[in-house]
Design a protein around this motif. Structure first.
Motif: not given
Length: 175
Positions: A15, A39, A41, A46, A48, A69, A93-95
């Protein structure tokens, strides 16, 4: 990773790496624009969030940030489907990844001048009316299909701001 020497490897915190790499890529692509990359959490999530004023369009920024993503949400079965690839494995990455562009008064006024010159909105429309949302009641040409508010937003959102000025400055230095 040698093909992308300026980027940060994902390591143990994908992240944080993704957020740092977004900043690096956005600065390289749009040096005259200031971006906020945050970012966050939460439980099982998580994200951004990227924001900026004027500058490039949302589509131009999405070309960069959406690479980070981690997958997609599927509303049909209420699940998140991860999509692994070498880029995200290497650079993070981030969800959830989102970008949001705000428009300055200058950008809105420029769009309004253009639309007034084209006869698409009332000559009496003001920035204050736009900011208050009062132009939703005024439809273009009395058609009821599109409000002046929507037309102004779309005209401003389609434009790329503050990039031409930087290019002109570079051209002047090179001349």
């Amino acid at each position: 990773m040698t093909a992308f020497p300026g980027l940060v490897p994902a390591g143990d915190n994908p992240l944080v790496a993704a957020a740092k790499n977004m900043r690096i890529e956005l600065k390289a692509a749009f040096p005259a624009v200031k971006f906020s990359v945050k970012s966050r959490r939460a439980s099982m999530m998580d994200a951004i969030d990227v924001s900026w004023i004027d500058g490039p369009t949302v589509d131009q920024v999405d070309e960069i940030i959406q690479r980070y993503r981690a997958g997609r949400f599927d509303g049909m079965d209420d699940s998140y489907n991860y999509e692994r690839n070498a880029w995200r494995d290497a650079f993070g990455d981030a969800k959830y990844v989102s970008g949001g562009r705000s428009l300055s008064d200058k950008a809105i006024l420029s769009a309004m001048r253009t639309l007034k010159a084209q006869g698409r909105i009332s000559q009496d429309a003001t920035l204050e009316q736009y900011r208050r949302g009062n132009l939703y009641q005024a439809s273009i040409g009395g058609s009821g299909m599109e409000s002046e508010q929507d037309a102004i937003y779309r005209a401003a959102a389609r434009r790329t701001w503050a990039l031409a000025q930087k290019i002109n400055q570079i051209s002047e230095v090179e001349a």
